[in-house]
Design a protein around this motif. Structure first.
Motif, short mmCIF file in Angstrom:
data_model
loop_
_atom_site.label_atom_id
_atom_site.label_comp_id
_atom_site.label_asym_id
_atom_site.label_seq_id
_atom_site.Cartn_x
_atom_site.Cartn_y
_atom_site.Cartn_z
N SER A 94 49.44 2.17 100.68
CA SER A 94 48.37 1.46 99.37
C SER A 94 48.12 1.45 97.91
N SER A 95 47.90 -0.26 97.10
CA SER A 95 47.71 0.24 96.26
C SER A 95 46.45 0.97 95.54
N ALA A 96 45.92 2.06 96.19
CA ALA A 96 45.01 2.76 95.35
C ALA A 96 45.51 4.15 95.47
N ASP A 97 46.66 4.26 96.54
CA ASP A 97 47.00 5.94 96.92
C ASP A 97 48.50 5.57 95.46
N LYS A 98 49.08 4.47 95.72
CA LYS A 98 50.34 4.64 94.80
C LYS A 98 49.73 4.58 93.21
N PHE A 99 47.66 4.21 92.61
CA PHE A 99 47.01 3.67 91.48
C PHE A 99 46.89 5.67 91.41
N ARG A 100 46.83 6.06 92.59
CA ARG A 100 46.11 7.82 92.30
C ARG A 100 47.45 8.57 92.46
N VAL A 101 48.65 8.57 92.46
CA VAL A 101 49.90 8.98 91.97
C VAL A 101 49.97 8.81 90.70
N VAL A 102 49.92 7.00 90.11
CA VAL A 102 50.19 6.72 88.68
C VAL A 102 48.91 7.60 87.43
N ARG A 141 59.49 15.51 93.45
CA ARG A 141 60.38 16.73 95.01
C ARG A 141 59.27 17.30 95.82
N ARG A 142 58.44 17.44 95.36
CA ARG A 142 57.07 18.02 96.50
C ARG A 142 56.00 16.50 97.14
N LYS A 143 56.04 15.66 96.73
CA LYS A 143 55.90 15.11 97.43
C LYS A 143 56.58 13.40 97.66
N GLY A 144 57.75 13.73 97.81
CA GLY A 144 58.56 13.57 98.59
C GLY A 144 59.05 12.10 98.31
N ILE A 145 58.60 11.66 97.10
CA ILE A 145 58.81 10.01 95.99
C ILE A 145 59.99 10.80 94.86
N GLN A 146 60.56 9.29 94.44
CA GLN A 146 61.36 9.33 93.73
C GLN A 146 60.52 8.60 92.40
N PRO A 147 61.46 9.67 91.38
CA PRO A 147 60.20 9.09 89.61
C PRO A 147 60.33 7.82 89.46
N GLU A 148 61.81 7.45 90.09
CA GLU A 148 61.60 5.52 89.46
C GLU A 148 60.18 4.71 90.05
N ARG A 175 57.65 4.54 88.55
CA ARG A 175 58.00 3.73 87.21
C ARG A 175 56.95 2.20 87.56
N GLN A 176 57.56 2.18 88.67
CA GLN A 176 57.69 0.80 89.11
C GLN A 176 55.98 0.24 89.52
N TRP A 177 55.78 1.47 89.73
CA TRP A 177 54.13 1.26 90.32
C TRP A 177 53.36 0.81 89.07
N GLN A 213 50.24 -4.58 85.03
CA GLN A 213 51.10 -5.68 84.85
C GLN A 213 49.38 -6.28 85.48
N ALA A 214 48.35 -5.53 86.28
CA ALA A 214 47.66 -6.06 87.28
C ALA A 214 46.62 -7.17 86.40
N ASN A 215 46.28 -7.12 85.04
CA ASN A 215 45.53 -7.51 84.87
C ASN A 215 46.37 -8.63 83.98
N ALA A 216 47.30 -9.42 83.99
CA ALA A 216 48.08 -10.08 82.84
C ALA A 216 47.91 -11.19 82.87
#
Length: 110
Positions: A63-71, A87-94, A97-99, A105-108
């Motif tokens: 969800s957007s909320a979970d991605k935002f929490r990671v950011v 590595r701990r979370k099983g996600i990529q740095p890229e 960066r995209q999130w 850009q959310a309020n652009a």
């Protein structure tokens, strides 16, 4: 109502977090804990600011909320710390960066 030790609840919540990302239904079946209890524990962890998708989805389907929490969690980290976090979370740095770019850009205005 059955009481569970805090350590057990923590283990179960960790099973819903990255990189494991087990679903509530799967955990209920395996542990015998009701889905209502599992969702309550997941929501409590989210209220504490933890990233707990808990729906078995891979990180690109969170969800957007979970991605935002990671950011937010990763904003102050150095590159080395970010790599360890990923590595701990099983996600990529890229992905982060995209999130982050999407959040910026959310309020652009268009």
């Amino acid at each position: 109502m059955k009481r569970y030790p805090a350590e057990y609840k923590e283990w179960v919540v960790e099973q819903m977090m990255p990189p494991v990302n087990r679903s509530v239904v799967e955990l209920a079946r395996e542990t015998g804990v009701t889905t209502v209890s599992l969702r309550t524990w997941r929501n409590e962890a989210r209220e504490q600011g933890r990233v707990v998708p808990g729906n078995g989805k891979q990180s690109d389907k969170w969800s957007s909320a979970d991605k935002f929490r990671v950011v937010l969690e990763t904003a102050p980290l150095s590159e080395a710390e970010l790599s360890e976090y990923c590595r701990r979370k099983g996600i990529q740095p890229e992905q982060i960066r995209q999130w982050r770019a999407a959040c910026e850009q959310a309020n652009a205005k268009t």
